[in-house]
Design a protein around this motif. Structure first.
Motif, short mmCIF file in Angstrom:
data_model
loop_
_atom_site.label_atom_id
_atom_site.label_comp_id
_atom_site.label_asym_id
_atom_site.label_seq_id
_atom_site.Cartn_x
_atom_site.Cartn_y
_atom_site.Cartn_z
N ASP A 42 0.86 -1.18 0.00
CA ASP A 42 0.00 0.00 0.00
C ASP A 42 0.91 1.24 0.00
O ASP A 42 1.30 1.75 1.05
CB ASP A 42 -0.91 -0.01 1.22
N SER A 44 0.28 4.24 -0.75
CA SER A 44 -0.36 5.43 -0.19
C SER A 44 -0.04 5.57 1.30
O SER A 44 0.36 6.64 1.77
CB SER A 44 -1.88 5.36 -0.40
N SER A 151 -7.24 4.34 5.95
CA SER A 151 -7.21 4.28 4.49
C SER A 151 -7.81 2.97 3.97
O SER A 151 -8.59 2.97 3.01
CB SER A 151 -5.76 4.42 3.99
N ASN A 154 -11.50 2.94 4.45
CA ASN A 154 -12.10 4.15 3.89
C ASN A 154 -13.09 4.79 4.87
O ASN A 154 -14.22 5.16 4.51
CB ASN A 154 -12.79 3.85 2.56
N CYS A 244 -0.41 17.13 4.19
CA CYS A 244 -0.41 15.75 4.69
C CYS A 244 -1.76 15.39 5.30
O CYS A 244 -2.30 14.30 5.06
CB CYS A 244 0.70 15.56 5.74
N THR A 247 -4.34 14.85 2.71
CA THR A 247 -4.15 13.55 2.07
C THR A 247 -4.68 12.43 2.95
O THR A 247 -5.31 11.49 2.45
CB THR A 247 -2.65 13.32 1.76
N HIS A 250 -8.30 12.01 2.57
CA HIS A 250 -8.72 11.69 1.20
C HIS A 250 -9.11 12.90 0.37
O HIS A 250 -9.86 12.78 -0.61
CB HIS A 250 -9.90 10.70 1.22
N LEU A 252 -6.67 15.08 -0.98
CA LEU A 252 -5.64 15.16 -2.01
C LEU A 252 -5.09 13.78 -2.32
O LEU A 252 -5.08 12.89 -1.46
CB LEU A 252 -4.49 16.06 -1.55
N ASP A 253 -4.59 13.59 -3.53
CA ASP A 253 -3.93 12.35 -3.92
C ASP A 253 -2.55 12.28 -3.27
O ASP A 253 -1.84 13.30 -3.18
CB ASP A 253 -3.78 12.30 -5.45
N TYR A 254 -2.17 11.11 -2.80
CA TYR A 254 -0.92 10.97 -2.07
C TYR A 254 0.30 11.31 -2.92
O TYR A 254 1.35 11.72 -2.41
CB TYR A 254 -0.78 9.55 -1.48
N ARG A 255 0.19 11.16 -4.24
CA ARG A 255 1.32 11.47 -5.11
C ARG A 255 1.60 12.97 -5.16
O ARG A 255 2.75 13.40 -5.28
CB ARG A 255 1.07 10.91 -6.51
N ILE A 256 0.54 13.78 -5.06
CA ILE A 256 0.72 15.23 -5.00
C ILE A 256 1.45 15.60 -3.70
O ILE A 256 2.41 16.38 -3.69
CB ILE A 256 -0.64 15.95 -5.07
#
Length: 405
Positions: A42, A44, A151, A154, A244, A247, A250, A252-256
């Motif tokens: 995972d 993320s 996560s 959810n 952070c 993120t 949920h 923001l996307d974790y990659r951003i």
């Protein structure tokens, strides 16, 4: 020499070593493909953990945590007030900076203050450990298992905090009662001689930014030598921490988040990358592979499903398994075999109480105390017994309360 280094690494990182061994064995036995291993992890959760760890280290490097702690100490005049302040600083602090960071920040300060004041600290350190494990249960970023379970299942923010309030509210009351009980034999209005005890030797606590010493002056007040740094980096650290949190919830996307964190930290202070606990990240990756591989074994899968078939069984299994393999691995292992995320979340968090290895944060505070001068005295040798007694009494008491409220 090499064998000693290996033995020392195994001693210092037993959970990491065991996790890697289990992951390697599962790869060999089940002939797992590289693709399967990658899909098991995972990323993320690992990215959020990494980002939170480095941003907290960033604030530490500017002495903010030390300044907050020492600033509050000027209000303490009695042993009881010190117990309340230091215990609840860790309880609430661990909600934001994780339980291990809270202990690493405040336990050394507590040891120094009590040493200079001529007071025994082992009961306080035990209470601080309890406070860290309980306070960190409240938020998703308070500890690794919460971050993962939040996560994985959810949870909405409302559902998550509604669940963890079952731990938070009784914990705050129980900790207060424990402090009143421990300090009951002291004169409540008797002032502690913190000024005199700190007068000869200044209380010191290490700071991360300069590699030197920040100081706590007389009466537990911050001295002029403790410098809090505020510059453009501070603003970025605050913004990154907010990113952070967004993120985690949920938004923001974790990659951003990861891109902002890595690029920003490289510009602000690249040395912070050395301070990240990569062993925890590797432990997570290895456990993800191991637990995912177990789901391919029909017999084991059916056994665990039966052990987690009801809310009560899930709750008890989370508590009991945490006593033997720690609550983070327990959360990773059991989550793949039950849809009852609520009871598993409560079980592994309450399960952080009990044995010394039920939570890695407990091991951290034990190591910090063991390295103190008090630990070598007859009174200091009572630490483990007091830790075990307080933890199991609280485990039973809180375990019952949390399930029925």
């Amino acid at each position: 020499m090499k064998s000693k280094r290996i033995a020392g690494f195994i001693k210092n990182e037993p959970v990491l070593v065991i996790s890697i061994v289990l992951a390697l064995l599962s790869i060999i036995i089940f002939r797992l493909s590289f693709k399967f291993c990658l899909e098991s992890i995972d990323f993320s959760t690992i990215a959020i953990l990494f980002s939170l760890m480095i941003v907290i280290k960033a604030f530490q490097s500017q002495n903010y945590l030390d300044f907050i702690a020492t600033g509050f100490l000027r209000f303490c005049k009695t042993e009881r007030s010190l117990y309340f302040l230091l215990t609840y600083l860790i309880f609430f602090g661990s909600m934001l900076v994780t339980n291990d960071v809270a202990l690493l920040t405040f336990v050394p300060v507590s040891l120094l203050i009590f040493s200079r004041a001529g007071l025994l600290s082992f009961k306080l350190i035990v209470l601080e450990t309890l406070a860290a494990n309980l306070g960190s249960c409240i938020t998703p970023m308070g500890n690794p298992q919460n971050l993962y379970l939040f996560s994985y299942y959810n949870f909405s923010a409302a559902d998550f905090f509604l669940l963890t309030s079952k731990i938070a509210l009784p914990s705050m009351v129980i900790l207060a009662l424990m402090i009143l009980f421990i300090t009951r034999k002291k004169k409540r209005d008797e002032k502690m001689m913190l000024e005199e005890s700190a007068g000869a030797d200044v209380l010191t606590t290490p700071t991360a930014s300069e590699g030197g010493q920040g100081e706590i002056g007389q009466g537990g007040q911050p001295s002029n030598n403790l410098k809090v740094i505020f510059d453009f980096r501070t603003i970025f650290y605050a913004v990154d921490f907010i990113i952070c949190l967004l993120t985690v919830f949920h938004v923001l996307d974790y990659r951003i988040m990861l891109g902002v964190t890595v690029s920003g930290m490289l510009l602000c202070n690249f040395r912070l990358f050395k301070k990240v606990d990569y062993s925890l990240l590797l432990t997570f990756a290895a456990l993800f592979i191991f637990t995912k591989s177990l789901s391919t074994v029909t017999e084991f899968k059916e056994y665990l499903i039966s052990m987690l078939s009801t809310p009560l069984k899930t709750y008890l299994t989370g508590i009991i398994s945490s006593q033997f393999i720690s609550n983070v691995p327990a959360a990773l292992l059991l989550s793949g075999f039950t849809h009852n995320g609520a009871m598993l979340l409560l079980g592994v968090n309450v399960g952080g109480l009990g044995t010394l290895i039920a939570s890695m944060a407990s091991v951290i505070s034990f190591k910090l105390y063991k390295n103190s001068s008090e630990a070598q005295t007859p009174a200091g040798k009572k630490y483990f017994g007091v830790f075990t007694l307080y933890n199991f009494v609280l485990l039973i008491l809180l375990g019952v309360i949390v399930y029925f409220i």
